[in-house]
Motif scaffolding. Structure first.
Motif, short mmCIF file in Angstrom:
data_model
loop_
_atom_site.label_atom_id
_atom_site.label_comp_id
_atom_site.label_asym_id
_atom_site.label_seq_id
_atom_site.Cartn_x
_atom_site.Cartn_y
_atom_site.Cartn_z
N LEU A 1 37.55 50.50 44.64
CA LEU A 1 37.00 51.21 45.80
C LEU A 1 36.82 50.29 47.01
O LEU A 1 36.89 50.73 48.15
N SER A 2 36.55 49.01 46.72
CA SER A 2 36.31 48.08 47.81
C SER A 2 36.43 46.65 47.29
O SER A 2 36.19 46.39 46.12
N THR A 3 36.83 45.75 48.17
CA THR A 3 36.79 44.32 47.87
C THR A 3 35.84 43.67 48.87
O THR A 3 35.97 43.88 50.08
N TRP B 1 33.33 56.07 38.83
CA TRP B 1 33.75 56.12 40.22
C TRP B 1 34.81 55.07 40.49
O TRP B 1 35.82 55.32 41.15
N GLY B 2 34.62 53.87 39.95
CA GLY B 2 35.60 52.81 40.10
C GLY B 2 34.96 51.44 40.19
O GLY B 2 33.79 51.26 39.87
N TYR B 3 35.77 50.48 40.62
CA TYR B 3 35.33 49.09 40.74
C TYR B 3 35.04 48.72 42.19
O TYR B 3 35.70 49.21 43.11
N VAL B 4 34.07 47.83 42.37
CA VAL B 4 33.92 47.12 43.63
C VAL B 4 34.08 45.65 43.28
O VAL B 4 33.31 45.10 42.49
N VAL B 5 35.13 45.04 43.80
CA VAL B 5 35.43 43.64 43.49
C VAL B 5 34.68 42.76 44.48
O VAL B 5 34.89 42.84 45.70
N THR B 6 33.79 41.93 43.96
CA THR B 6 32.86 41.18 44.81
C THR B 6 33.22 39.70 44.89
O THR B 6 33.92 39.16 44.03
N MET B 7 32.72 39.07 45.94
CA MET B 7 32.85 37.62 46.14
C MET B 7 34.30 37.16 46.08
O MET B 7 34.62 36.14 45.47
#
Length: 255
Positions: free
Chosen positions: A211-213, A183-189
């Motif tokens: 997908l989201s940061t 699906w993709g990446y969610v870049v966290t913090m």
């Protein structure tokens, strides 16, 4: 609509896999009234500690994902209702021994898939919290899933070993689960630092989408303690709003 199963995976620890599962589970079940099963397949059992009652599970010797992976119980037998529309298949540290015990099992990579097949019609979404490894438990999660979501922390170290995870996903796609999609990446913090910005730019070079940061926020952990999503805890919090937008995209996959 058919049930969608999403593995939240990264071999690196501390990248917010469990937080992402908890946030999406809360939002999908409470905001969108979808029936959601969260599966804890990480022997560290962080999701179970956050969402369930670990003392009750241990003291009363309740069945967990260890029993499921040893083919001793069905998932239905171990599921714990958390709140309206939200359910948990719990784990304990015993799961670390189970991974060793199933190495020689027949169709060992498909144990979870077989367990899920009997109850997928009961849920709209299944979210699997994977361990920080590329071992047999993670392979089982990928083999049972429609999509894999990769949380990655916005720091240089997070990029190390990412290719190994991608290799594991590619191997599962070619040999076990041809229907698995990244699906993709969610870049966290994420933070307002050069390191965070540079890491984000490196991730953008990958062919998998971001997908989201999710910005770093203490409200995320506060919401976890309060057993709710960050958006429910504080509707104006940027991290909570980012997770809300991610859940909207997940709803879009269902269409």
């Amino acid at each position: 609509m058919p049930c969608l199963t999403i593995a939240i995976a990264n071999q690196k620890g501390g990248v917010a896999k469990t937080t992402t599962v908890s946030e999406l589970g809360e939002l999908l079940s409470q905001q969108y009234h979808k029936k959601v099963l969260m599966i804890d397949i990480d022997p560290q059992a962080s999701l179970t500690s956050i969402k369930g009652d670990m003392n009750d599970i241990i003291i009363n010797n309740r069945k967990t994902m260890s029993n499921v992976m040893l083919r001793q119980s069905s998932i239905d037998e171990i599921v714990i209702p958390i709140k309206t529309n939200l359910y948990l298949a719990p784990a304990t540290l015993v799961l670390s021994d189970v991974e060793l015990n199933i190495i020689n099992a027949t169709l060992r990579e498909l144990i979870l898939k077989a367990a899920l097949n009997s109850m997928l019609g009961s849920y709209d979404f299944v979210l699997i919290d994977c361990p920080p490894s590329r071992g047999l438990l993670t392979v089982n999660a990928l083999s049972a899933s429609d999509y894999v979501l990769i949380p990655i922390q916005a720091e240089y170290q997070a990029l190390l070993g990412l290719q190994l995870l991608k290799n594991t996903v590619a191997n599962v796609q070619s040999q076990i689960n041809k229907e698995l999609k990244v699906w993709g990446y969610v870049v966290t913090m994420t933070t307002r630092t050069n390191q965070s910005s540079d890491t984000l730019n490196e991730i953008k070079k990958d062919h998998y989408p971001i997908l989201s940061t999710i910005p770093r926020s203490t409200k995320v952990s506060d919401a976890g303690v309060a057993n709710m999503s960050t958006h429910e805890f504080d509707t104006n919090n940027p991290a909570g709003l980012a997770y809300l937008k991610l859940s909207e995209k997940l709803i879009g996959l269902e269409m």
